[in-house]
Motif scaffolding. Structure first.
Motif, PDB file in Angstrom:
ATOM      1  N   LYS A  94     -24.620 -23.173 -33.882  1.00  0.00           N
ATOM      2  CA  LYS A  94     -25.806 -22.393 -33.523  1.00  0.00           C
ATOM      3  C   LYS A  94     -27.011 -22.835 -34.358  1.00  0.00           C
ATOM      4  N   LYS A  95     -26.774 -23.097 -35.636  1.00  0.00           N
ATOM      5  CA  LYS A  95     -27.869 -23.552 -36.512  1.00  0.00           C
ATOM      6  C   LYS A  95     -28.397 -24.920 -36.099  1.00  0.00           C
ATOM      7  N   VAL A  96     -27.511 -25.890 -35.905  1.00  0.00           N
ATOM      8  CA  VAL A  96     -27.984 -27.251 -35.627  1.00  0.00           C
ATOM      9  C   VAL A  96     -28.569 -27.396 -34.227  1.00  0.00           C
ATOM     10  N   HIS A  97     -28.159 -26.527 -33.304  1.00  0.00           N
ATOM     11  CA  HIS A  97     -28.718 -26.549 -31.947  1.00  0.00           C
ATOM     12  C   HIS A  97     -29.884 -25.573 -31.801  1.00  0.00           C
ATOM     13  N   ASN A  98     -30.116 -24.780 -32.839  1.00  0.00           N
ATOM     14  CA  ASN A  98     -31.177 -23.771 -32.812  1.00  0.00           C
ATOM     15  C   ASN A  98     -31.020 -22.843 -31.602  1.00  0.00           C
ATOM     16  N   LYS A  99     -29.807 -22.324 -31.440  1.00  0.00           N
ATOM     17  CA  LYS A  99     -29.485 -21.414 -30.330  1.00  0.00           C
ATOM     18  C   LYS A  99     -28.936 -20.115 -30.900  1.00  0.00           C
ATOM     19  N   ASN A 100     -28.970 -19.076 -30.075  1.00  0.00           N
ATOM     20  CA  ASN A 100     -28.505 -17.761 -30.507  1.00  0.00           C
ATOM     21  C   ASN A 100     -27.028 -17.519 -30.269  1.00  0.00           C
ATOM     22  N   SER A 101     -26.404 -18.358 -29.434  1.00  0.00           N
ATOM     23  CA  SER A 101     -24.985 -18.118 -29.164  1.00  0.00           C
ATOM     24  C   SER A 101     -24.241 -19.427 -28.925  1.00  0.00           C
ATOM     25  N   LEU A 102     -22.990 -19.425 -29.298  1.00  0.00           N
ATOM     26  CA  LEU A 102     -22.114 -20.567 -29.031  1.00  0.00           C
ATOM     27  C   LEU A 102     -21.896 -20.695 -27.526  1.00  0.00           C
ATOM     28  N   GLN A 103     -21.841 -19.561 -26.840  1.00  0.00           N
ATOM     29  CA  GLN A 103     -21.655 -19.585 -25.394  1.00  0.00           C
ATOM     30  C   GLN A 103     -22.764 -20.382 -24.711  1.00  0.00           C
ATOM     31  N   GLU A 104     -23.990 -20.202 -25.159  1.00  0.00           N
ATOM     32  CA  GLU A 104     -25.124 -20.929 -24.580  1.00  0.00           C
ATOM     33  C   GLU A 104     -24.975 -22.435 -24.809  1.00  0.00           C
ATOM     34  N   ILE A 105     -24.521 -22.801 -25.982  1.00  0.00           N
ATOM     35  CA  ILE A 105     -24.324 -24.227 -26.300  1.00  0.00           C
ATOM     36  C   ILE A 105     -23.247 -24.825 -25.406  1.00  0.00           C
ATOM     37  N   ILE A 106     -22.111 -24.152 -25.303  1.00  0.00           N
ATOM     38  CA  ILE A 106     -21.006 -24.657 -24.479  1.00  0.00           C
ATOM     39  C   ILE A 106     -21.437 -24.751 -23.017  1.00  0.00           C
ATOM     40  N   GLN A 107     -22.143 -23.732 -22.548  1.00  0.00           N
ATOM     41  CA  GLN A 107     -22.619 -23.721 -21.167  1.00  0.00           C
ATOM     42  C   GLN A 107     -23.533 -24.921 -20.892  1.00  0.00           C
ATOM     43  N   ASN A 108     -24.516 -25.125 -21.767  1.00  0.00           N
ATOM     44  CA  ASN A 108     -25.518 -26.180 -21.542  1.00  0.00           C
ATOM     45  C   ASN A 108     -25.032 -27.578 -21.868  1.00  0.00           C
ATOM     46  N   GLU A 109     -24.179 -27.703 -22.891  1.00  0.00           N
ATOM     47  CA  GLU A 109     -23.753 -29.023 -23.365  1.00  0.00           C
ATOM     48  C   GLU A 109     -22.442 -29.514 -22.746  1.00  0.00           C
ATOM     49  N   LEU A 110     -21.676 -28.601 -22.154  1.00  0.00           N
ATOM     50  CA  LEU A 110     -20.372 -28.995 -21.627  1.00  0.00           C
ATOM     51  C   LEU A 110     -20.190 -28.577 -20.167  1.00  0.00           C
ATOM     52  N   PHE A 111     -20.216 -27.282 -19.909  1.00  0.00           N
ATOM     53  CA  PHE A 111     -19.896 -26.804 -18.566  1.00  0.00           C
ATOM     54  C   PHE A 111     -20.862 -27.315 -17.498  1.00  0.00           C
ATOM     55  N   LYS A 112     -22.154 -27.157 -17.717  1.00  0.00           N
ATOM     56  CA  LYS A 112     -23.136 -27.584 -16.707  1.00  0.00           C
ATOM     57  C   LYS A 112     -23.075 -29.090 -16.451  1.00  0.00           C
ATOM     58  N   PRO A 113     -23.082 -29.932 -17.498  1.00  0.00           N
ATOM     59  CA  PRO A 113     -23.071 -31.378 -17.238  1.00  0.00           C
ATOM     60  C   PRO A 113     -21.846 -31.878 -16.468  1.00  0.00           C
ATOM     61  N   ILE A 114     -20.705 -31.207 -16.596  1.00  0.00           N
ATOM     62  CA  ILE A 114     -19.513 -31.691 -15.880  1.00  0.00           C
ATOM     63  C   ILE A 114     -19.197 -30.863 -14.637  1.00  0.00           C
ATOM     64  N   GLY A 115     -20.137 -29.972 -14.273  1.00  0.00           N
ATOM     65  CA  GLY A 115     -20.004 -29.246 -13.022  1.00  0.00           C
ATOM     66  C   GLY A 115     -19.071 -28.055 -13.047  1.00  0.00           C
ATOM     67  N   MET A 116     -18.817 -27.502 -14.218  1.00  0.00           N
ATOM     68  CA  MET A 116     -17.959 -26.311 -14.313  1.00  0.00           C
ATOM     69  C   MET A 116     -18.829 -25.059 -14.088  1.00  0.00           C
ATOM     70  N   THR A 117     -19.229 -24.857 -12.854  1.00  0.00           N
ATOM     71  CA  THR A 117     -20.199 -23.804 -12.537  1.00  0.00           C
ATOM     72  C   THR A 117     -19.601 -22.396 -12.569  1.00  0.00           C
ATOM     73  N   ASP A 118     -18.300 -22.274 -12.494  1.00  0.00           N
ATOM     74  CA  ASP A 118     -17.660 -20.949 -12.494  1.00  0.00           C
ATOM     75  C   ASP A 118     -17.058 -20.600 -13.848  1.00  0.00           C
ATOM     76  N   SER A 119     -17.305 -21.412 -14.862  1.00  0.00           N
ATOM     77  CA  SER A 119     -16.704 -21.184 -16.177  1.00  0.00           C
ATOM     78  C   SER A 119     -17.705 -20.573 -17.140  1.00  0.00           C
ATOM     79  N   VAL A 120     -17.220 -19.644 -17.932  1.00  0.00           N
ATOM     80  CA  VAL A 120     -18.020 -19.027 -19.002  1.00  0.00           C
ATOM     81  C   VAL A 120     -17.109 -18.821 -20.197  1.00  0.00           C
ATOM     82  N   VAL A 121     -17.737 -18.741 -21.362  1.00  0.00           N
ATOM     83  CA  VAL A 121     -16.971 -18.473 -22.581  1.00  0.00           C
ATOM     84  C   VAL A 121     -17.316 -17.081 -23.043  1.00  0.00           C
TER      85      VAL A 121
END
Length: 138
Positions: A111-138
């Motif tokens: 969260k600090k190095v990405h300057n984000k408020n949640s790990l979920q947001e990082i995983i969503q933007n950096e992993l799920f969206k780029p590989i097309g996991m549109t129905d996945s959430v953490v």
């Protein structure tokens, strides 16, 4: 819907390795680089600094919370973390011990190095969206 439980550690580990690829962190970076006021190393144990590598490999010396009852904790009001965290019980790099707190701490570092408020947001933007996991959430 399926509950992921500790499978989220896989996502956290993946995000750490992606942050390393991007040059945001290094495996040998000490936790203190990101949280200067957080001293997890127990001086009685003469431990080396706890590193990202230690957290990822469960060799930080932090206890396994499934079996750690009544132990000492650093209070979140003192550390700046959103959770209380245990004291180290083994020197870093010496002993494997499954550590939920270690991975929670990795999430806070991300969260600090990405300057984000949640790990979920990082995983969503950096992993799920780029590989097309549109129905996945953490």
């Amino acid at each position: 819907n399926y509950s992921l439980g500790s499978i989220t550690k896989t996502f956290t580990g993946t995000m750490v390795m992606r942050a390393i690829e991007k040059g945001l962190i290094k495996l040998e970076d000490p936790v203190s680089k990101f949280f200067p006021n957080l001293v997890l190393e127990n001086p009685v144990l003469n431990s080396k600094k706890i590193t990202i590598r230690n957290l990822l490999s469960h060799t930080s010396g932090m206890p396994d919370l499934r079996y750690y009852h009544g132990g000492k904790y650093h209070n979140k009001s003192e550390t700046g973390l959103p959770f209380d965290i245990t004291y180290q019980i083994y020197p870093a790099g010496v002993h494997y011990r499954y550590s939920n707190h270690g991975f929670q701490l990795l999430g806070e570092i991300l969260k600090k190095v990405h300057n984000k408020n949640s790990l979920q947001e990082i995983i969503q933007n950096e992993l799920f969206k780029p590989i097309g996991m549109t129905d996945s959430v953490v």
